[in-house]
Design a protein around this motif. Structure first.
Motif, PDB file in Angstrom:
ATOM      1  N   GLU A  68     126.485  71.462  83.686  1.00 31.02           N
ATOM      2  CA  GLU A  68     126.870  70.086  83.355  1.00 31.02           C
ATOM      3  C   GLU A  68     127.416  69.377  84.583  1.00 31.02           C
ATOM      4  OE1 GLU A  68     130.171  67.765  80.695  1.00 31.02           O
ATOM      5  OE2 GLU A  68     129.352  69.627  79.886  1.00 31.02           O
ATOM      6  N   ASP A  69     128.251  70.054  85.360  1.00 30.80           N
ATOM      7  CA  ASP A  69     128.818  69.456  86.573  1.00 30.80           C
ATOM      8  C   ASP A  69     127.729  69.095  87.581  1.00 30.80           C
ATOM      9  OD1 ASP A  69     131.385  69.677  85.572  1.00 30.80           O
ATOM     10  OD2 ASP A  69     131.822  71.547  86.658  1.00 30.80           O
ATOM     11  N   ILE A  70     126.760  69.984  87.743  1.00 28.06           N
ATOM     12  CA  ILE A  70     125.647  69.730  88.670  1.00 28.06           C
ATOM     13  C   ILE A  70     124.865  68.484  88.229  1.00 28.06           C
ATOM     14  CG2 ILE A  70     123.403  70.593  89.454  1.00 28.06           C
ATOM     15  CD1 ILE A  70     124.705  73.444  89.344  1.00 28.06           C
ATOM     16  N   LEU A  71     124.546  68.413  86.934  1.00 25.22           N
ATOM     17  CA  LEU A  71     123.781  67.273  86.419  1.00 25.22           C
ATOM     18  C   LEU A  71     124.571  65.971  86.520  1.00 25.22           C
ATOM     19  CD1 LEU A  71     122.149  68.961  83.316  1.00 25.22           C
ATOM     20  CD2 LEU A  71     121.001  68.240  85.422  1.00 25.22           C
ATOM     21  N   ARG A  72     125.853  66.031  86.178  1.00 24.45           N
ATOM     22  CA  ARG A  72     126.688  64.832  86.260  1.00 24.45           C
ATOM     23  C   ARG A  72     126.748  64.309  87.692  1.00 24.45           C
ATOM     24  NH1 ARG A  72     130.252  63.195  82.483  1.00 24.45           N
ATOM     25  NH2 ARG A  72     131.837  62.784  84.039  1.00 24.45           N
ATOM     26  N   LYS A  73     126.930  65.205  88.652  1.00 23.85           N
ATOM     27  CA  LYS A  73     127.012  64.795  90.060  1.00 23.85           C
ATOM     28  C   LYS A  73     125.673  64.236  90.543  1.00 23.85           C
ATOM     29  CE  LYS A  73     130.782  67.852  91.222  1.00 23.85           C
ATOM     30  NZ  LYS A  73     131.136  69.189  91.657  1.00 23.85           N
ATOM     31  N   PHE A  74     124.580  64.901  90.157  1.00 23.45           N
ATOM     32  CA  PHE A  74     123.262  64.441  90.587  1.00 23.45           C
ATOM     33  C   PHE A  74     122.951  63.045  90.062  1.00 23.45           C
ATOM     34  CE2 PHE A  74     118.709  63.910  90.010  1.00 23.45           C
ATOM     35  CZ  PHE A  74     118.234  64.184  91.280  1.00 23.45           C
ATOM     36  N   TYR A  75     123.226  62.802  88.776  1.00 27.23           N
ATOM     37  CA  TYR A  75     122.867  61.528  88.148  1.00 27.23           C
ATOM     38  C   TYR A  75     123.942  60.454  88.261  1.00 27.23           C
ATOM     39  CZ  TYR A  75     118.689  63.620  86.205  1.00 27.23           C
ATOM     40  OH  TYR A  75     117.462  64.214  86.061  1.00 27.23           O
ATOM     41  N   ASN A  79     123.250  56.611  87.317  1.00 27.52           N
ATOM     42  CA  ASN A  79     123.873  56.087  86.100  1.00 27.52           C
ATOM     43  C   ASN A  79     124.766  54.893  86.411  1.00 27.52           C
ATOM     44  OD1 ASN A  79     122.595  58.006  84.591  1.00 27.52           O
ATOM     45  ND2 ASN A  79     124.363  59.333  84.383  1.00 27.52           N
ATOM     46  N   LYS A  80     125.492  54.951  87.520  1.00 28.66           N
ATOM     47  CA  LYS A  80     126.338  53.824  87.906  1.00 28.66           C
ATOM     48  C   LYS A  80     125.477  52.594  88.203  1.00 28.66           C
ATOM     49  CE  LYS A  80     129.795  52.247  91.190  1.00 28.66           C
ATOM     50  NZ  LYS A  80     129.225  50.918  91.173  1.00 28.66           N
ATOM     51  N   ASP A  81     124.381  52.802  88.929  1.00 30.79           N
ATOM     52  CA  ASP A  81     123.472  51.682  89.214  1.00 30.79           C
ATOM     53  C   ASP A  81     122.917  51.080  87.925  1.00 30.79           C
ATOM     54  OD1 ASP A  81     123.856  52.025  91.924  1.00 30.79           O
ATOM     55  OD2 ASP A  81     121.950  53.071  92.263  1.00 30.79           O
ATOM     56  N   LEU A  82     122.516  51.922  86.979  1.00 29.25           N
ATOM     57  CA  LEU A  82     121.995  51.435  85.708  1.00 29.25           C
ATOM     58  C   LEU A  82     123.078  50.682  84.937  1.00 29.25           C
ATOM     59  CD1 LEU A  82     119.709  51.272  83.615  1.00 29.25           C
ATOM     60  CD2 LEU A  82     120.513  53.480  82.718  1.00 29.25           C
ATOM     61  N   ALA A  83     124.281  51.241  84.895  1.00 22.44           N
ATOM     62  CA  ALA A  83     125.395  50.587  84.198  1.00 22.44           C
ATOM     63  C   ALA A  83     125.700  49.226  84.829  1.00 22.44           C
ATOM     64  CB  ALA A  83     126.629  51.480  84.226  1.00 22.44           C
ATOM     65  N   ASP A  84     125.683  49.167  86.154  1.00 26.15           N
ATOM     66  CA  ASP A  84     125.923  47.888  86.840  1.00 26.15           C
ATOM     67  C   ASP A  84     124.819  46.886  86.530  1.00 26.15           C
ATOM     68  OD1 ASP A  84     128.241  48.899  87.985  1.00 26.15           O
ATOM     69  OD2 ASP A  84     127.296  49.321  89.933  1.00 26.15           O
ATOM     70  N   LEU A  85     123.580  47.337  86.555  1.00 23.35           N
ATOM     71  CA  LEU A  85     122.441  46.467  86.284  1.00 23.35           C
ATOM     72  C   LEU A  85     122.488  45.910  84.870  1.00 23.35           C
ATOM     73  CD1 LEU A  85     119.658  45.431  87.369  1.00 23.35           C
ATOM     74  CD2 LEU A  85     118.660  47.440  86.288  1.00 23.35           C
ATOM     75  N   LEU A  86     122.842  46.767  83.913  1.00 20.58           N
ATOM     76  CA  LEU A  86     122.862  46.354  82.512  1.00 20.58           C
ATOM     77  C   LEU A  86     124.193  45.743  82.087  1.00 20.58           C
ATOM     78  CD1 LEU A  86     121.089  49.463  80.945  1.00 20.58           C
ATOM     79  CD2 LEU A  86     120.076  47.236  81.491  1.00 20.58           C
ATOM     80  N   GLY A  87     125.214  45.878  82.937  1.00 16.27           N
ATOM     81  CA  GLY A  87     126.541  45.382  82.570  1.00 16.27           C
ATOM     82  C   GLY A  87     127.120  46.170  81.408  1.00 16.27           C
ATOM     83  N   ASP A  88     126.875  47.477  81.373  1.00 10.13           N
ATOM     84  CA  ASP A  88     127.310  48.317  80.258  1.00 10.13           C
ATOM     85  C   ASP A  88     127.771  49.675  80.802  1.00 10.13           C
ATOM     86  OD1 ASP A  88     127.641  49.806  77.947  1.00 10.13           O
ATOM     87  OD2 ASP A  88     125.803  49.045  77.010  1.00 10.13           O
ATOM     88  N   LEU A  89     129.069  49.863  80.852  1.00 10.43           N
ATOM     89  CA  LEU A  89     129.625  51.092  81.420  1.00 10.43           C
ATOM     90  C   LEU A  89     129.330  52.338  80.596  1.00 10.43           C
ATOM     91  CD1 LEU A  89     133.094  49.821  82.681  1.00 10.43           C
ATOM     92  CD2 LEU A  89     131.044  50.346  84.022  1.00 10.43           C
ATOM     93  N   ARG A  90     128.836  52.181  79.371  1.00 12.83           N
ATOM     94  CA  ARG A  90     128.486  53.358  78.569  1.00 12.83           C
ATOM     95  C   ARG A  90     127.387  54.183  79.234  1.00 12.83           C
ATOM     96  NH1 ARG A  90     126.529  51.571  73.217  1.00 12.83           N
ATOM     97  NH2 ARG A  90     125.537  50.040  74.529  1.00 12.83           N
ATOM     98  N   PHE A  91     126.625  53.596  80.117  1.00 15.31           N
ATOM     99  CA  PHE A  91     125.537  54.319  80.771  1.00 15.31           C
ATOM    100  C   PHE A  91     126.022  55.201  81.924  1.00 15.31           C
ATOM    101  CE2 PHE A  91     123.219  51.172  78.407  1.00 15.31           C
ATOM    102  CZ  PHE A  91     122.113  51.879  77.976  1.00 15.31           C
TER     103      PHE A  91
END
Length: 100
Positions: A68-75, A79-91
Motif C-alpha cells: 500500500e505504501d509503495i502504491l500510495r507513493k507512486f500515485y 492523484n494530486k494533479d488529478l485532484a487539482d485539475l478536478l478541484g476535488d481533494l477526494r482524488f
C-alpha cells in the motif's frame, strides 16, 4: 481538456459508486441532462445482474501495508494533479485511507 471543456467531463470514484450506487447514478443522469429515475426504474436497474463479475475470484485478504505504501507513493503525484485539475481533494486518496 484540450478537446472538451471541463464541464462536459464527469470523473467518478469507484468508492463513491460502491458506497451509494443510487446517488452516483443520479449524478451521472444529471450530468448527461437526463431526467432522474423514479423509484421503480431505480429498483429495476439495481436488479440487473453484474455482467463482468469474476465468479472465480478468491478472497486473498487485505493488501500488505508495504505494498500500500509503495502504491500510495507512486500515485501520489498523479492523484494530486488529478485532484487539482478536478478541484476535488477526494482524488488524493487521503480521505479513503483515513476512513479505513
Amino acid at each position: 481538456m484540450s478537446v472538451f471543456p471541463k464541464e462536459q467531463i464527469l470523473v467518478l470514484r469507484m468508492e463513491d459508486y460502491h458506497q451509494d450506487i443510487a446517488a452516483t447514478m443520479t449524478s451521472v443522469y444529471a450530468h448527461l441532462g437526463l431526467r432522474g429515475l423514479n423509484a421503480n426504474e431505480e429498483r429495476q436497474m439495481n436488479m440487473v445482474p453484474v455482467q463482468n463479475k469474476n465468479r472465480k475470484k478468491m478472497n486473498i485478504g487485505k493488501i500488505l501495508n508495504s505494498t500500500e505504501d509503495i502504491l500510495r507513493k507512486f500515485y501520489e503525484e498523479y492523484n494530486k494533479d488529478l485532484a487539482d485539475l478536478l478541484g476535488d481533494l477526494r482524488f488524493t486518496w487521503d480521505d479513503y485511507y483515513n476512513m479505513a
